[in-house]
Scaffold this active site. Structure first.
Site, short mmCIF file in Angstrom:
data_model
loop_
_atom_site.label_atom_id
_atom_site.label_comp_id
_atom_site.label_asym_id
_atom_site.label_seq_id
_atom_site.Cartn_x
_atom_site.Cartn_y
_atom_site.Cartn_z
N ASP A 35 0.63 -1.09 -0.12
CA ASP A 35 0.16 0.02 0.20
C ASP A 35 0.83 0.96 0.18
OD1 ASP A 35 -2.54 1.72 0.46
OD2 ASP A 35 -2.63 1.98 2.10
N SER A 36 0.09 2.78 -0.76
CA SER A 36 1.45 3.40 -1.31
C SER A 36 1.41 3.78 0.40
CB SER A 36 0.45 4.52 -1.77
OG SER A 36 -0.83 4.95 -1.92
N GLY A 37 0.48 4.43 1.71
CA GLY A 37 0.71 4.72 2.75
C GLY A 37 -0.26 5.82 2.60
N GLY A 38 -0.65 6.25 1.68
CA GLY A 38 -2.39 7.05 1.81
C GLY A 38 -2.82 7.34 2.91
N PHE A 39 -2.96 5.76 3.25
CA PHE A 39 -4.05 6.15 4.03
C PHE A 39 -3.63 6.00 5.84
CE2 PHE A 39 -6.84 2.99 7.60
CZ PHE A 39 -8.21 3.57 6.96
N ASP A 61 -2.56 8.74 -2.91
CA ASP A 61 -3.95 8.59 -3.10
C ASP A 61 -4.33 9.70 -2.13
OD1 ASP A 61 -4.54 6.88 -1.19
OD2 ASP A 61 -6.29 6.00 -2.30
N GLN A 70 -11.57 6.02 -6.90
CA GLN A 70 -11.96 7.16 -5.28
C GLN A 70 -12.96 8.18 -5.37
OE1 GLN A 70 -11.34 7.50 -2.21
NE2 GLN A 70 -8.92 7.07 -2.56
N GLY A 90 -10.84 4.43 -0.87
CA GLY A 90 -12.08 5.10 0.53
C GLY A 90 -13.41 4.57 1.35
N ASP A 101 -8.00 -7.51 1.73
CA ASP A 101 -6.97 -7.08 2.41
C ASP A 101 -7.80 -6.04 3.95
OD1 ASP A 101 -6.79 -4.40 1.33
OD2 ASP A 101 -5.36 -4.03 2.94
N CYS A 127 -13.56 -26.04 10.76
CA CYS A 127 -11.72 -25.12 10.18
C CYS A 127 -11.56 -26.34 10.06
CB CYS A 127 -11.98 -24.12 11.34
SG CYS A 127 -10.76 -23.50 10.86
N CYS A 148 -7.61 -25.72 10.47
CA CYS A 148 -6.50 -24.78 10.26
C CYS A 148 -5.32 -25.49 11.99
CB CYS A 148 -6.84 -22.74 11.71
SG CYS A 148 -7.57 -22.91 12.51
N CYS A 156 -7.54 -25.16 14.94
CA CYS A 156 -9.13 -26.61 15.63
C CYS A 156 -8.11 -27.64 16.01
CB CYS A 156 -9.54 -25.64 14.36
SG CYS A 156 -10.15 -23.63 14.50
N HIS A 199 -5.47 -18.81 12.91
CA HIS A 199 -7.44 -18.87 13.06
C HIS A 199 -8.11 -17.88 12.30
CE1 HIS A 199 -10.64 -20.98 13.11
NE2 HIS A 199 -11.76 -19.76 13.79
ZN LIG Z 1 -9.42 -22.68 13.01
#
Ligand SMILES: [Zn+2]
Length: 408
Positions: A92-96, A146, A217, A245, A295, A333, A335, A338, A364
């Site tokens: 990510d560019s870091g704008g946020f 952005d 945007q 956004g 993400d 699950c 994982c 679990c 998890h």
């Molecule tokens: Zn799990």
């Protein structure tokens, strides 16, 4: 497209199954990308991520620029080598982060001046400096910088920010072309670390192809989103598109409507990445509206607070009712948490402040979202009818919402 290719394999209503090839491997979409803000997905080893089937992860330009510094990471050969993950990475560019973490920021046409949230030092992010940072980090997919605004901003504010973001995109492209042609880094970056005698440091800088994603945007204003998409499309053939956004305070129906509008505007043969959106129900709703990549820090951040995703809604493992519960976090699950540990044991770890508890819930939760997107992909691509994906997603959402989230 220079080491990148997106193959749209199946459409099912608006939902899409595809495969995105990058210099560090392919991603089957739709997909959830775990967030490794500071070059680590908190509490997880890259081996954990591989084992659960994660294909691409995120790093963050703002955080890594401030600490440990993008030049240092470049001198370790780039982010892939530095953090021991050889699969695809997006930065990510870091704008946020500039707009959400830094203080005393001022925005003008040149860029954003802000104070670091770590040491208060004054910094400037421009389209040029951010391209230099993302090139040093060496991710496969890099985002433009952005102008980020609150979710409920009025039309004039949203238009101004969106149009500025498009002008910044043009400068990102020009700077990236200059850097690719061997031009020196912008003068705003710090000189590289001196080599240590007797070692091979610094390692060669990363030099594989990078794909720049523009960010659409326009807030919750449909016509601004449409104008932004068209303006971006008129400026080039892009390898994919960020949708920025959203999930920043607006109502859910507004987000869904914006996504449906953009589905009609964005080319079907390029991946769409809905930035920063990652609760299970948001993922399913996003896939239903044509999104390919997601993400969010939610699975690890919530995991560290004791919250676990389950197919029957969210639970908080610290609650007393789990003290004597021998079941896994989620019955279905598979994982590593679990398969081996009970709710009662993980609750004990949390109430005793044992770090294994944070790790198991983080593992998890990330696994849950990675697998959820794999199941969505199967429902889209698995030879079913349009009605079958619709039924799968509605059933999934009905079950998830059937249990009200416990207080956290
Ligand atoms: Zn799990």
């Amino acid at each position: 497209m220079n080491g990148f290719q997106f193959e749209l394999q199946r459409e099912n209503g608006r939902a899409r199954a595809g495969r995105f090839v990058t210099p560090h491997g392919a991603i089957d979409t739709p997909a959830f990308m775990a967030v490794g803000t500071l070059a680590t997905v908190k509490a997880l080893d890259p081996i954990d991520l591989r084992d659960m089937g994660a294909q691409m992860i995120l790093g963050n330009a703002y955080h890594l620029h401030l600490r440990p510094g993008d030049e240092l990471i470049r001198d370790f050969g780039g982010l892939h080598r530095f953090m021991g993950w050889d699969g695809p990475i997006l930065t990510d560019s870091g704008g946020f982060q500039v707009f959400s973490l830094a203080t005393l920021r001022t925005v003008d046409e040149n860029g954003v001046e802000f104070q670091s949230h770590i040491d208060g030092s004054r910094r400037v992010f421009t389209p040029e400096s951010v391209m230099g940072i993302e090139r040093n980090l060496g991710a496969d997919l890099i985002m433009q910088i952005d102008h980020v605004i609150p979710g409920q901003s009025d039309e004039a504010t949203a238009r101004d920010a969106s149009e500025r973001s498009i002008r910044w995109l043009e400068r990102c492209v020009a700077e990236l072309d200059r850097l690719r042609a061997g031009g020196p880094p912008p003068t705003t970056t710090i000189p590289s670390s001196p080599p240590l005698p007797g070692t091979v440091f610094p390692l060669p800088a990363p030099n594989h192809p990078q794909a720049l994603f523009p960010i659409v945007q326009g807030g919750i204003h449909d016509h601004l989103r449409r104008d932004a998409a068209r303006a971006i499309l008129s400026r080039g053939d892009w390898p994919g598109f960020g949708i920025g956004g959203l999930s920043v305070g607006e109502a859910k129906p507004d987000m869904y409507r914006v996504l449906e509008g953009l589905d009609a505007e964005l080319p079907p043969d390029r991946p769409r990445y809905l930035m920063g959106v990652g609760f299970p129900e948001d993922l399913v709703e996003g896939v239903r509206r044509g999104v390919d990549l997601f993400d969010c820090v939610a699975p690890t951040r919530m995991g560290r607070n004791g919250a676990a995703f389950t197919r029957d809604g969210r639970i908080n493992i610290k609650r007393a009712e789990y003290r004597t519960d021998p079941r896994p976090l989620d019955d279905e699950c598979d994982c590593a948490a679990c398969k081996r540990f009970s709710r009662g044991y993980i609750r004990h770890l949390f109430t005793s402040d044992e770090i294994l508890g944070l790790r198991l819930l983080s593992l998890h939760n990330v696994h849950f979202l990675v697998r959820l997107m794999r199941e969505a992909r199967d429902a889209i691509a698995g030879g079913g009818t349009r009605a079958s994906f619709d039924a799968w997603s509605r059933n999934w959402l009905d079950r998830y919402h059937s249990r009200p989230a416990t207080s956290e």
